[in-house]
Design a protein around this motif. Structure first.
Motif, PDB file in Angstrom:
ATOM      1  N   VAL A 187       2.095   0.694  -0.568  1.00 58.87           N
ATOM      2  CA  VAL A 187       3.404   1.360  -0.540  1.00 58.87           C
ATOM      3  C   VAL A 187       4.380   1.326  -2.020  1.00 58.87           C
ATOM      4  CG1 VAL A 187       5.696   1.060   0.316  1.00 58.87           C
ATOM      5  CG2 VAL A 187       3.673   0.757   2.171  1.00 58.87           C
ATOM      6  N   ILE A 190       2.809   3.836  -4.141  1.00 53.95           N
ATOM      7  CA  ILE A 190       3.076   5.037  -3.822  1.00 53.95           C
ATOM      8  C   ILE A 190       4.569   5.333  -4.331  1.00 53.95           C
ATOM      9  CG2 ILE A 190       4.280   6.501  -1.882  1.00 53.95           C
ATOM     10  CD1 ILE A 190       1.731   5.371  -0.266  1.00 53.95           C
ATOM     11  N   VAL A 229      -1.987   4.687   4.694  1.00 55.81           N
ATOM     12  CA  VAL A 229      -1.049   5.536   3.921  1.00 55.81           C
ATOM     13  C   VAL A 229      -1.437   7.000   3.739  1.00 55.81           C
ATOM     14  CG1 VAL A 229       0.241   3.499   2.884  1.00 55.81           C
ATOM     15  CG2 VAL A 229      -1.751   4.775   1.807  1.00 55.81           C
ATOM     16  N   THR A 232       1.253   9.668   4.811  1.00 52.84           N
ATOM     17  CA  THR A 232       2.016   9.553   3.918  1.00 52.84           C
ATOM     18  C   THR A 232       1.849  10.356   2.498  1.00 52.84           C
ATOM     19  OG1 THR A 232       3.111   7.576   4.817  1.00 52.84           O
ATOM     20  CG2 THR A 232       3.613   8.077   2.574  1.00 52.84           C
ATOM     21  N   THR A 235       1.513  14.011   2.688  1.00 56.83           N
ATOM     22  CA  THR A 235       2.761  14.738   2.885  1.00 56.83           C
ATOM     23  C   THR A 235       3.399  14.940   1.520  1.00 56.83           C
ATOM     24  OG1 THR A 235       2.758  13.780   5.276  1.00 56.83           O
ATOM     25  CG2 THR A 235       5.168  14.681   4.197  1.00 56.83           C
ATOM     26  N   ILE A 236       3.294  13.906   0.697  1.00 61.54           N
ATOM     27  CA  ILE A 236       3.966  13.766  -0.446  1.00 61.54           C
ATOM     28  C   ILE A 236       3.171  14.985  -1.436  1.00 61.54           C
ATOM     29  CG2 ILE A 236       4.347  12.525  -2.741  1.00 61.54           C
ATOM     30  CD1 ILE A 236       4.787  10.181  -1.108  1.00 61.54           C
ATOM     31  N   LEU A 344       8.481  12.361   5.651  1.00 60.29           N
ATOM     32  CA  LEU A 344       7.685  11.428   5.741  1.00 60.29           C
ATOM     33  C   LEU A 344       7.829  10.315   6.740  1.00 60.29           C
ATOM     34  CD1 LEU A 344       7.982  10.605   2.027  1.00 60.29           C
ATOM     35  CD2 LEU A 344       6.071  11.068   3.134  1.00 60.29           C
ATOM     36  N   HIS A 348       4.722   9.577   9.553  1.00 55.08           N
ATOM     37  CA  HIS A 348       4.079   8.357   9.613  1.00 55.08           C
ATOM     38  C   HIS A 348       4.445   7.591  10.843  1.00 55.08           C
ATOM     39  CE1 HIS A 348       2.591   4.327   8.110  1.00 55.08           C
ATOM     40  NE2 HIS A 348       3.346   3.804   8.715  1.00 55.08           N
ATOM     41  N   SER A 351       2.020   8.985  13.396  1.00 48.51           N
ATOM     42  CA  SER A 351       0.518   8.414  13.043  1.00 48.51           C
ATOM     43  C   SER A 351       0.626   6.834  13.744  1.00 48.51           C
ATOM     44  CB  SER A 351       0.305   8.423  11.774  1.00 48.51           C
ATOM     45  OG  SER A 351      -0.896   7.761  11.371  1.00 48.51           O
ATOM     46  N   PRO A 371       4.951   1.021   5.742  1.00 48.40           N
ATOM     47  CA  PRO A 371       5.507   2.174   4.854  1.00 48.40           C
ATOM     48  C   PRO A 371       7.083   2.580   5.279  1.00 48.40           C
ATOM     49  CG  PRO A 371       3.376   2.238   5.253  1.00 48.40           C
ATOM     50  CD  PRO A 371       3.834   1.253   6.338  1.00 48.40           C
ATOM     51  N   LEU A 372       7.670   2.300   6.432  1.00 50.83           N
ATOM     52  CA  LEU A 372       8.706   3.134   6.925  1.00 50.83           C
ATOM     53  C   LEU A 372       9.821   2.652   6.197  1.00 50.83           C
ATOM     54  CD1 LEU A 372       7.789   4.019  10.501  1.00 50.83           C
ATOM     55  CD2 LEU A 372       8.319   5.653   8.651  1.00 50.83           C
ATOM     56  N   ILE A 375      11.536   4.093   3.225  1.00 49.67           N
ATOM     57  CA  ILE A 375      12.019   5.683   3.711  1.00 49.67           C
ATOM     58  C   ILE A 375      13.275   5.464   4.463  1.00 49.67           C
ATOM     59  CG2 ILE A 375      11.401   7.571   4.696  1.00 49.67           C
ATOM     60  CD1 ILE A 375       8.570   7.063   4.564  1.00 49.67           C
TER      61      ILE A 375
END
Length: 499
Positions: A187, A190, A229, A232, A235-236, A344, A348, A351, A371-372, A375
């Motif tokens: 993360v 990213i 990830v 994620t 998507t990016i 995002l 995620h 997922s 990872p959330l 965000i």
């Protein structure tokens, strides 16, 4: 994802300098904070890094499997003798994780070996070196990137600072940054890559070449670090291409992204004989794969992540529930950035709720939620900028949730990583209740009082005032110019009369 082509004007110099100094202070503060409190490290990661540097392999040769426990006979480090997440394959013993975290830490441990510090003889010192020079600075850079991205997307200075500090102090990011931990490392990579891409200057030749290369490498290596990830990063990449960057940027990004990503199938080919095989598939860890059509499992995981009394977001880190609300209903962030963040968040979350497994360890919540947090932190901006009574109520709730969540984040740092949904293992919430019952009993009211005080202070010192409309400014300027013309005409007439 927007490009940065304009150079700062003279009127922006002071604001840019303030942002730079704030970002630097966030970096240094979080670096020291994350590294200062010693935590129990992950033994598996240390054992594999030791095997890679000292024996040149990502697997173990000698050992015994006893149910799910692996007895490592390759090592002389006592704490690396018994490990989990190991499985036999082809006469060897492999780890089920992606190799990126071990490749990332290997140069640091190799430098320690050159200095005569090995896990076998100086385990505590080696772990502290890894934390102070690798995991803590990466975690601090991740927090700094939240602030930089928020400012780049037009967020007020104080709101951006609040979002970054909520991410740093009121989520499991704090304890995760103090250990060698693959999800946290990915993360951070990213966040750093996305920040470099967003803040690049296309008019500066060196930066225009380096930024796409570094971004491509960091995004790809995050996938090499953990499979979690993958949605994620994909998507990016979709949003990155949809922003229509220059052909040169796309080529440079691809030149770094694709070769770095190829490390994963190459490592899988060497270990398992197929580029499509992974440690999860070869080791029989099928519960970590998504099952999108199992609706009952999706509902159970949604309850687990959001409102479960022991592990849910609402009961441990409610500040990020408000962040989700802010992302959905707020309008303070730039529309393109808000669309990206909502996408995002949605991708995620869908997922992880489709997985049968919930992550075997964590700091209060399951590790798949990691990872959330950055965000959702951006969504707090929208709630801080609401007007009238809605703004007062929202800010009081945000500050109260920040205090409440911060207490459990500190508890996660104090207790360290622990099992999730394991029989006989008390949850973070239960341990905190047993050890600090009086504080837990009054925590709600303490948070509410702190929330009201925080909202009042924010309103008094940092609440944004409505800007003067440009049309009104133009009209006032026109009025001034017209008035000056009339005054000048009257003065000239008087001078003529005198003559």
């Amino acid at each position: 994802m927007a490009e940065n082509t304009d150079r700062p004007g003279a009127s922006d110099v002071r604001e840019r300098n303030r942002d730079r100094w704030t970002a630097l202070c966030i970096l240094l503060f979080c670096w020291v904070l994350f590294a200062a409190i010693e935590q129990s490290p992950f033994k598996l990661q240390g054992a594999v890094v030791e095997a890679l540097v000292e024996r040149g392999r990502l697997h173990f040769v000698r050992g015994n499997m006893k149910d799910i426990v692996f007895e490592n006979l390759d090592t002389n480090t006592p704490s690396f003798r018994y490990l989990f997440n190991i499985f036999p394959h082809g006469g060897l013993y492999h780890v089920n994780h992606a190799p990126g975290q071990f490749l990332l830490a290997a140069p640091w441990y190799a430098a320690c070996v050159k200095l005569g510090w090995r896990f076998e003889t100086h385990e505590w010192l080696v772990w502290r070196v890894l934390v102070w020079t690798l995991t803590a600075p990466l975690g601090a850079l991740g927090v700094m990137c939240v602030f930089v991205l928020a400012r780049h997307w037009g967020t007020p200075w104080m709101a951006a600072l609040m979002a970054s500090m909520a991410f740093a102090l009121a989520s499991p990011w704090w304890p995760a940054s103090g250990v060698l931990y693959h999800d946290g490392l990915a993360v951070a990579l990213i966040l750093i890559g996305a920040t470099i891409w967003q803040c690049r200057f296309t008019r500066r030749q060196i930066g225009a070449i380096v930024a796409p290369l570094v971004t491509g490498f960091l995004l790809a290596f995050s996938i090499v670090t953990t499979y979690l990830v993958v949605p994620t990063v994909l998507t990016i990449c979709v949003f990155l291409l949809a922003s229509r960057p220059s052909r040169r940027d796309v080529i440079l990004f691809s030149l770094a992204f694709l070769p770095t990503l190829s490390l994963l199938p190459i490592a899988n080919m060497i270990a398992f004989g197929s580029p499509l095989a992974t440690g999860y598939s070869a080791g029989g860890f099928d519960k970590n794969y998504p099952s999108p059509f199992d609706l009952s499992n999706a509902w159970e995981k949604t309850s687990f992540y959001l409102w479960n009394s022991d592990y849910g977001l609402l009961w441990l880190f409610p500040i990020f529930f408000f962040g989700a609300v802010g992302l959905i209903v707020g309008r303070s962030i730039a529309p393109v950035a808000r669309t990206l963040l909502v996408a995002l968040m949605t991708v995620h979350f869908l997922s992880i709720v489709s997985m049968e497994h919930h992550g075997s360890v964590g700091w209060g919540m399951g590790r798949f939620f990691m990872p959330l947090y950055p965000i959702l932190a951006f969504g707090l901006v929208a709630l801080l900028d609401l007007e009238e009574w809605k703004g007062h109520v929202a800010r009081a709730l945000v500050f109260a949730a920040l205090i409440y969540s911060g207490v459990f984040a500190f508890a996660g740092v104090s207790y360290g990583v622990q099992g999730v949904m394991e029989p006989g293992v008390p949850t973070l919430k239960l341990r905190f209740m047993f050890d600090y019952y009086q504080l837990y009993r009054g925590l709600f009211w303490l948070a509410m009082i702190g929330g009201v005080l925080g909202a009042l202070l924010y309103q008094a010192f940092f609440a944004s005032r409505p800007p003067v409309p440009r049309n009104a400014t133009a009209q006032s300027r026109q009025g001034i110019s017209r008035g000056s013309k009339v005054t000048a005409a009257v003065g000239s007439r008087r001078r003529r009369r005198r003559k």
